[in-house]
Design a protein around this motif. Sequence first.
Motif, mmCIF file in Angstrom:
data_model
loop_
_atom_site.group_PDB
_atom_site.id
_atom_site.type_symbol
_atom_site.label_atom_id
_atom_site.label_comp_id
_atom_site.label_asym_id
_atom_site.label_seq_id
_atom_site.Cartn_x
_atom_site.Cartn_y
_atom_site.Cartn_z
ATOM 1 N N UNK A 32 0.799 20.277 32.362
ATOM 2 C CA UNK A 32 -0.038 19.088 32.253
ATOM 3 C C UNK A 32 0.335 18.063 33.322
ATOM 4 N N UNK A 33 -0.633 17.218 33.643
ATOM 5 C CA UNK A 33 -0.403 16.089 34.534
ATOM 6 C C UNK A 33 -1.443 15.019 34.233
ATOM 7 N N UNK A 34 -1.199 13.826 34.753
ATOM 8 C CA UNK A 34 -2.182 12.767 34.631
ATOM 9 C C UNK A 34 -1.857 11.699 33.616
ATOM 10 N N UNK A 35 -0.764 11.857 32.892
ATOM 11 C CA UNK A 35 -0.402 10.828 31.936
ATOM 12 C C UNK A 35 0.090 9.574 32.630
ATOM 13 N N UNK A 36 0.277 8.526 31.852
ATOM 14 C CA UNK A 36 0.772 7.278 32.417
ATOM 15 C C UNK A 36 0.556 6.119 31.488
ATOM 16 N N UNK A 37 0.702 4.934 32.052
ATOM 17 C CA UNK A 37 0.544 3.682 31.306
ATOM 18 C C UNK A 37 -0.794 3.051 31.672
ATOM 19 N N UNK A 38 -1.559 2.661 30.669
ATOM 20 C CA UNK A 38 -2.861 2.056 30.903
ATOM 21 C C UNK A 38 -3.099 0.968 29.864
ATOM 22 N N UNK A 39 -3.883 -0.017 30.223
ATOM 23 C CA UNK A 39 -4.214 -1.075 29.274
ATOM 24 C C UNK A 39 -5.313 -0.609 28.325
ATOM 25 N N UNK A 40 -5.337 -1.204 27.168
ATOM 26 C CA UNK A 40 -6.387 -0.898 26.202
ATOM 27 C C UNK A 40 -7.762 -1.105 26.836
ATOM 28 N N UNK A 41 -8.651 -0.166 26.583
ATOM 29 C CA UNK A 41 -9.976 -0.207 27.177
ATOM 30 C C UNK A 41 -10.083 0.578 28.472
ATOM 31 N N UNK A 42 -8.949 0.977 29.005
ATOM 32 C CA UNK A 42 -8.926 1.716 30.255
ATOM 33 C C UNK A 42 -9.168 3.204 30.065
ATOM 34 N N UNK A 43 -9.028 3.943 31.167
ATOM 35 C CA UNK A 43 -9.298 5.378 31.171
ATOM 36 C C UNK A 43 -8.171 6.141 31.866
ATOM 37 N N UNK A 44 -8.024 7.375 31.453
ATOM 38 C CA UNK A 44 -7.114 8.321 32.112
ATOM 39 C C UNK A 44 -7.756 9.694 32.054
ATOM 40 N N UNK A 45 -7.412 10.534 33.018
ATOM 41 C CA UNK A 45 -7.835 11.923 32.964
ATOM 42 C C UNK A 45 -6.606 12.820 33.038
ATOM 43 N N UNK A 46 -6.435 13.608 32.005
ATOM 44 C CA UNK A 46 -5.353 14.581 31.974
ATOM 45 C C UNK A 46 -5.846 15.917 32.520
#
Length: 124
Positions: free
Chosen positions: A6-20
């Motif tokens: 897996x990759x793509x994790x991290x820290x994000x603010x509420x309401x934001x987006x991430x793609x794993x």
Amino acid sequence: QVQLVESGGGLVQAGGSLRLSCAASGRRTFSTYAMGWFRQAPGKEREFVAAFGWNGFSTGYAASVKGRFTISRDNAKNTVYLQMNSLKPEDTAVYYCAADAGYNTLVTGGPHYWGQGTQVTVSS
């Protein structure tokens, strides 16, 4: 044998987006596996998030993420993705990629193969 990374994790603010992303390798053809995502928050049991059947007809989501998360796969790249939008602090967890020959087996939490996990942290 299947290896999942897996990759793509991290820290994000509420309401934001991430793609794993989850890259698969092994002797069996990737396109014949059902693929999915699970997560485990601190102090909680691991739970199902989303799954995608090998034939493209079976797709499932946990109620808590439906409408916000989208699972997809690219068989040419041996990769499965989890697009996470409108993230909430309660989405904070280690996210695991999983694979199994059977969609139902994967969804019920008993997949054969697991990745090492990637941390997702959503701040409020």
